[in-house]
Design an enzyme around this catalytic site. Structure first.
Site, PDB file in Angstrom:
ATOM      1  N   ASN A   9       0.892  -1.163   0.000  1.00  0.00           N
ATOM      2  CA  ASN A   9       0.000   0.000   0.000  1.00  0.00           C
ATOM      3  C   ASN A   9       0.927   1.209   0.000  1.00  0.00           C
ATOM      4  OD1 ASN A   9      -1.882   1.968   0.397  1.00  0.00           O
ATOM      5  ND2 ASN A   9      -2.721   1.117   2.295  1.00  0.00           N
ATOM      6  N   ARG A  94      -2.498  -2.318  -3.555  1.00  0.00           N
ATOM      7  CA  ARG A  94      -3.700  -1.505  -3.420  1.00  0.00           C
ATOM      8  C   ARG A  94      -3.620  -0.409  -4.486  1.00  0.00           C
ATOM      9  NH1 ARG A  94      -5.946   1.606   1.815  1.00  0.00           N
ATOM     10  NH2 ARG A  94      -7.953   2.074   0.902  1.00  0.00           N
ATOM     11  N   HIS A 182     -12.731   3.136  -0.711  1.00  0.00           N
ATOM     12  CA  HIS A 182     -12.678   2.287   0.494  1.00  0.00           C
ATOM     13  C   HIS A 182     -13.321   0.919   0.232  1.00  0.00           C
ATOM     14  CE1 HIS A 182     -12.327   6.132   3.126  1.00  0.00           C
ATOM     15  NE2 HIS A 182     -11.139   5.570   2.994  1.00  0.00           N
ATOM     16  N   ARG A 242      -9.426  16.382   4.461  1.00  0.00           N
ATOM     17  CA  ARG A 242     -10.226  16.635   3.248  1.00  0.00           C
ATOM     18  C   ARG A 242     -11.588  17.197   3.633  1.00  0.00           C
ATOM     19  NH1 ARG A 242      -9.603  10.677   0.870  1.00  0.00           N
ATOM     20  NH2 ARG A 242      -7.900  10.321   2.316  1.00  0.00           N
ATOM     21  N   GLU A 381      -8.039  -4.418   5.214  1.00  0.00           N
ATOM     22  CA  GLU A 381      -7.949  -4.253   3.759  1.00  0.00           C
ATOM     23  C   GLU A 381      -6.836  -5.116   3.165  1.00  0.00           C
ATOM     24  OE1 GLU A 381      -7.870  -0.147   5.045  1.00  0.00           O
ATOM     25  OE2 GLU A 381      -8.931   0.400   3.211  1.00  0.00           O
TER      26      GLU A 381
END
Ligand code: AMP
Length: 402
Positions: A9, A94, A182, A242, A381
């Site tokens: 990742n 990822r 996600h 964000r 994940e």
């Protein structure tokens, strides 16, 4: 030799990794994990066992300018030197954006890579960093199988209406639509929900992935039907840095009246907004919680975060036609007792009731009463990427390669 996958990742200055043993039957099994951080500056490498104990670490000086390529090769060499009974047979990555073309994980070849590079304008702050290690491996370890696993793919089954913007049709033809992100996290939650509550797994569920990035996903019978992130990972909930959903006219104002360049405006929305922007203090929920009693801006940042979560859950309930359960996951969702309590208090009207002791204790089920249920489920994940990598390659072919 036992075949292993590395799951990567990659971010702008970091490279997180986990190593999984491939299994002929059942899911891959994580054997250790670690990360490089501070790449490009004073970089640090740490690798830990499954119990969290540090197995090795190393620090480079800023002058060494350790980049992603050197980091990746350091990891491969470390694996060879320290794991003589294990052989690296594939790398799973990822990749934030799979666009319309990739609705499932894919074995990367040059054509796939070129196709993924055309999506850089859709995710300029993430996609280039995700693709860089793929290019490096192709150059430095030719022939190593690589699988790209996408954050967008889980949402690809949504209806056309759920993914449309009310823009002229030619915009849709350019790929301007809601994608959602996600997805690896939501895929994991959907896959384990039956172990928590088999009936709920078939029902109407909202999953709240509340981390530094944050979004919500509406699941019906385990499939994504709507989500808060859209064309980019900027949309939806306010996040660590964000802004979340924003009236597009604010951007025109920034460009026309404030004379910001597109890059300056983008930087403000992605890196200076959200919890950090509103609090003027931090993007870290732990810091904000510790200051909220005395700092009204820290309190406002948290209140806005919770208010937006509750409002968006209401919207997803409408998309689902009701709700049977709510799942909290990721850094804030799994750890912040107060955020969970405040979100559930904001949903009392929908029949949710908090089990305070269970919430304090960290779950699993944190609701009481006969209404919809609420849960804490830690996400994973990396395991989804490992499963997908094994699924694309097949454990059998991994053994042949070893
Ligand atoms: P993630 O992006 O999933 O790693 O989540 C990062 C966010 O989780 C940050 O806002 C952290 O402050 C928050 N977080 C992590 N641990 C805790 C904790 N024990 N209590 C409250 N927030 C936490």
């Amino acid at each position: 030799m036992t075949p292993v996958f590395v799951v990567l990742n990659a971010g702008s200055s970091s490279l997180k990794f986990q190593v999984f043993e491939a299994r002929d039957e059942g899911q891959p099994c994580m054997v250790f994990k670690g990360l490089f951080e501070g790449l490009g500056g004073p970089a640090h490498f740490v690798v830990k066992g499954t119990d969290g104990a540090i197995l090795d670490e190393m620090t480079w000086s800023a002058g060494d300018k350790l980049g992603h390529e050197e980091a990746l090769m350091h990891l491969v060499t470390w694996l060879r030197q320290h794991q003589e009974d294990r052989k690296l047979v594939a790398i799973g990555h990822r990749v934030v954006h799979g666009g319309e073309a990739f609705s499932r994980p894919v074995l990367v070849d040059e054509a796939v890579l070129q196709s993924l590079e055309t999506l850089v304008p859709l995710a300029p702050l993430h996609q280039p960093h995700n693709l860089e290690p793929i290019r490096i491996v192709r150059r430095r370890i030719p022939g190593m199988p690589q699988v790209a696993c996408f954050d967008t793919a889980f949402h690809q089954g949504q209806s056309d209406i759920a993914t449309m913007f009310a823009l002229p049709r030619e915009m849709r033809e350019r790929g301007v639509r809601r994608y959602g992100f996600h997805g690896l996290s939501y895929d994991y939650i959907a896959s384990v929900l039956k172990d928590y509550d088999p009936k709920l797994a078939k029902g109407r569920v909202v999953v709240a992935h509340l981390g530094n990035g944050a979004s919500l996903c509406a699941l019906k019978d385990g499939a994504s039907v709507a989500t808060t992130m859209g064309f980019s990972a900027l949309d939806g909930l306010p996040m660590g840095t964000r802004c979340g959903a924003l009236d597009a006219a604010v951007v025109f104002y920034m460009l026309r009246e404030m004379k910001l360049s597109p890059e300056q405006a983008e930087r403000m929305l992605y890196t200076k907004s959200g919890l950090l922007g509103v609090s003027g203090l931090s993007n870290d929920m732990r810091t904000l919680r510790s200051k909220a009693a005395t700092d009204s801006d820290a309190k406002s940042a948290i209140d806005l975060f919770v208010y937006r979560i509750v409002r968006e859950i209401g919207s997803l309930m409408a998309a689902l036609g009701g709700i049977d359960g709510l799942v909290f996951t990721a850094g804030i969702g799994e750890n912040d007792v107060a955020t969970r309590a405040e979100v559930i208090a904001g949903l009392n009207w929908a029949g949710f009731a908090l089990d305070e002791a269970a919430n304090q204790a960290g779950g699993r089920q944190i609701s009481s009463g006969a209404g919809p249920t609420a849960w804490i489920i830690p996400t994973n994940e990396e395991l989804v990427i490992a499963r997908q990598t094994q699924g694309v390659l097949g454990a059998a072919s991994a053994r042949i390669a070893s």
